[in-house]
Design a protein around this motif. Structure first.
Motif, PDB file in Angstrom:
ATOM      1  N   ALA A 179      44.606   0.726  65.374  1.00 10.22           N
ATOM      2  CA  ALA A 179      45.175   2.062  65.173  1.00 10.22           C
ATOM      3  C   ALA A 179      46.397   2.020  64.281  1.00 10.22           C
ATOM      4  CB  ALA A 179      45.538   2.683  66.521  1.00 10.22           C
ATOM      5  N   THR A 180      46.452   2.921  63.314  1.00  6.72           N
ATOM      6  CA  THR A 180      47.594   3.010  62.408  1.00  6.72           C
ATOM      7  C   THR A 180      48.118   4.445  62.394  1.00  6.72           C
ATOM      8  OG1 THR A 180      46.129   3.467  60.530  1.00  6.72           O
ATOM      9  CG2 THR A 180      46.707   1.155  60.944  1.00  6.72           C
ATOM     10  N   ASP A 181      49.213   4.644  61.676  1.00  7.35           N
ATOM     11  CA  ASP A 181      49.898   5.935  61.523  1.00  7.35           C
ATOM     12  C   ASP A 181      49.931   6.713  62.841  1.00  7.35           C
ATOM     13  OD1 ASP A 181      47.259   7.575  61.237  1.00  7.35           O
ATOM     14  OD2 ASP A 181      47.143   6.285  59.473  1.00  7.35           O
ATOM     15  N   TYR A 182      49.677   8.032  62.836  1.00  5.20           N
ATOM     16  CA  TYR A 182      49.817   8.830  64.059  1.00  5.20           C
ATOM     17  C   TYR A 182      48.788   8.452  65.125  1.00  5.20           C
ATOM     18  CZ  TYR A 182      45.909  11.281  61.971  1.00  5.20           C
ATOM     19  OH  TYR A 182      44.700  11.566  61.410  1.00  5.20           O
ATOM     20  N   GLN A 183      47.676   7.789  64.730  1.00  4.45           N
ATOM     21  CA  GLN A 183      46.688   7.362  65.719  1.00  4.45           C
ATOM     22  C   GLN A 183      47.200   6.232  66.603  1.00  4.45           C
ATOM     23  OE1 GLN A 183      43.064   6.529  63.503  1.00  4.45           O
ATOM     24  NE2 GLN A 183      42.385   8.655  63.686  1.00  4.45           N
ATOM     25  N   ALA A 184      48.331   5.629  66.236  1.00  2.00           N
ATOM     26  CA  ALA A 184      48.930   4.586  67.077  1.00  2.00           C
ATOM     27  C   ALA A 184      49.696   5.178  68.261  1.00  2.00           C
ATOM     28  CB  ALA A 184      49.868   3.714  66.244  1.00  2.00           C
ATOM     29  N   ILE A 185      49.974   6.484  68.238  1.00  2.00           N
ATOM     30  CA  ILE A 185      50.678   7.134  69.343  1.00  2.00           C
ATOM     31  C   ILE A 185      49.836   7.033  70.612  1.00  2.00           C
ATOM     32  CG2 ILE A 185      51.476   9.352  70.239  1.00  2.00           C
ATOM     33  CD1 ILE A 185      52.222  10.141  67.406  1.00  2.00           C
ATOM     34  N   LEU A 197      53.021   1.162  63.860  1.00  2.00           N
ATOM     35  CA  LEU A 197      53.702   1.993  62.866  1.00  2.00           C
ATOM     36  C   LEU A 197      54.626   1.160  61.985  1.00  2.00           C
ATOM     37  CD1 LEU A 197      54.561   5.034  65.138  1.00  2.00           C
ATOM     38  CD2 LEU A 197      53.135   5.117  63.086  1.00  2.00           C
ATOM     39  N   GLY A 198      55.017  -0.018  62.452  1.00  2.00           N
ATOM     40  CA  GLY A 198      55.888  -0.886  61.669  1.00  2.00           C
ATOM     41  C   GLY A 198      55.139  -1.771  60.698  1.00  2.00           C
TER      42      GLY A 198
END
Length: 476
Positions: free
Chosen positions: A52-58, A65-66
């Motif tokens: 998961a990347t960007d907002y999907q990592a929430i 996100l880093g």
């Protein structure tokens, strides 16, 4: 002390289960994997901790996100996921509870359903909808993401007595076996039964930053915070001598509380507009991720740390001697409404309720761990394990394990599959199709392609997103 009374009115459980989905125009709702609205993760069996990347990592792993190298800006409108499954009902029975709610149950059907609902996983349901998500990569700060997400989750687990009381009512065999001088407590008769449902509206913010950046090793950490509006909860858990049951439902569920509205110990919340929350809370996520070389990724996160305080329309049950029901039990396939009258509300309820001012409950905290391996520019595989850290409403009923694979036969096409199991479901074969370019990503997936067709252990699930855009990065 509050006066003991029965919860009046009838809860339309379908509205409750399907709240998050229906608010966005879909019709299904379904067990608690947070990434159901992440259509890319659903297609690979829920493997998301390292993917998961960007907002999907929430809500999955904010440390991702880093990770630099992705899109500078990513946003979405309306990613949704929904599913419903059973380990004891047939596909036809499951379908009738959704589409044939007006059909009357015949005596033979009531007997069959009483047997079918005698299960640790009679129903598992959840819906997850991200109405809006946005993530931005800022070199000096790291990655920042925000989102609004709706979550609705349900679990039904009944022992033999509970299932027979539900479908046979006053004719349940337990009444014939219990003498007037030997009437069991509700907690003894329903031992092992659980009914758990939650509906939440979340406002999220998360941040991740790279801490170590060496040629062959990188380490990132991240944290997330969410403000939560509680739209509704029913949490019934029964053990011998221990009945824990309470509910707090927003006016959006259209409950008739009768004379309770004038009780000073009852925080009545009438509907004004919108979701009209009846609870509030704060949640936190913590995560780390590491990359070794160009191929191996590792990640770990603890999500949903925190608690909710339920205040509006709060009722709490107390234990008592089992009483004879007046009705003959659930009489139609409008199961959720009629079951609510017996287990959660109505003058024919098995439970006695007390009004209350507030109740604090933990969030469904989970530990996630995962590994991902980039085989080539065409193949990437991963493994995820998710462990529930408490037994509150909305959490997994058991550990969830998923192994997934992404394959890119074309530069703009990604196919996903794998295998998954646990969390109240059997072994599933996921499948996902994603169109992905340098600026656009959209697709549709299911957590179990076999569950869509199987007569036994059916699991109907779908996740989709068609308005996901990325700018300033390479194609994922």
């Amino acid at each position: 002390m509050p006066n003991s009374t029965q919860m009046p009115g009838a809860v339309n459980m379908i509205r409750f289960f399907f709240l998050a989905a229906s608010l966005l125009g879909t019709t299904l709702s379904l067990q608690a994997q947070n990434e159901l609205s992440n259509f890319t993760a659903t297609g690979r069996g829920g493997v998301a901790t390292t993917f998961a990347t960007d907002y999907q990592a929430i809500g999955v792993n904010p440390a991702n996100l880093g990770r630099p190298g992705g899109a500078r800006i990513a946003f979405t409108i309306g990613e949704v996921g929904a599913g419903i499954g059973s380990r004891s009902l047939t596909r036809d029975q499951l379908r009738k509870f959704i589409y044939n709610t007006n059909d009357e149950l015949m005596p033979a059907e009531k007997q069959e359903l009483a047997r079918g609902f005698t299960s640790d996983n009679a129903l598992n349901l959840s819906a997850d909808a991200t109405t809006l998500g946005l993530a931005v990569q800022i070199p000096a700060i790291g990655g920042i993401a925000i989102s609004n997400r709706l979550r609705s989750v349900g679990h039904v687990e009944l022992n033999k007595n509970a299932a027979e009381l539900l479908f046979l009512g006053k004719d349940a065999p337990i009444y014939a076996s219990a003498s007037a001088s030997n009437i069991p407590l509700v907690s003894e008769a329903l031992d092992g039964s659980q009914l758990q449902f939650t509906a939440l509206n979340e406002f999220n913010i998360a941040w991740g930053r790279r801490l170590v950046d060496l040629p062959l090793f990188q380490l990132s950490a991240g944290a997330g915070y969410r403000y939560i509006q509680g739209v509704g909860i029913i949490d019934v858990r029964v053990k011998p001598g221990d009945l824990q049951a309470y509910s707090s439902l927003s006016a959006v569920f259209d409950i008739n509380y009768g004379n309770l509205t004038s009780n000073p110990d009852f925080n009545f919340e009438a509907r004004t507009n919108g979701l009209q929350p009846v609870g509030k809370g704060n949640g936190f996520d913590l995560g780390v991720s590491a990359e070794a070389g160009k191929a191996l990724r590792l990640g770990m996160a603890v999500t949903d740390i925190g608690s909710m305080t339920w205040e509006g329309n709060l009722l709490t049950a107390t234990d008592q001697k089992l009483k004879r029901l007046k009705s003959a039990g659930v009489g139609s396939y409008d199961f959720f409404k009629e079951a609510a009258e017996i287990f959660a509300s109505g003058t024919d309820s098995l439970f006695q309720y007390q009004t209350g001012q507030n109740r604090k409950a933990n969030l469904p905290t989970k530990l996630r761990a995962g590994a991902g391996f980039r085989i080539s520019e065409f193949f990437e595989t991963g493994l995820d394990v998710t462990l529930p850290l408490n037994t509150v409403a909305g959490n997994l009923t058991s550990p969830f394990v998923g192994a997934g694979l992404d394959y890119k036969p074309l530069s703009w096409l990604r196919l996903s599959s794998g295998v998954s199991g646990g969390a109240g479901y059997g072994v599933g074969i996921p499948l996902g199709i994603t169109v992905s370019t340098s600026i656009y990503e959209g697709g549709i997936s299911t957590r179990d392609i076999t569950g869509l067709l199987a007569d036994k252990n059916p699991y109907i699930s779908v996740a989709a997103g068609f308005l996901r855009f990325k700018f300033g990065g390479k194609t994922q």
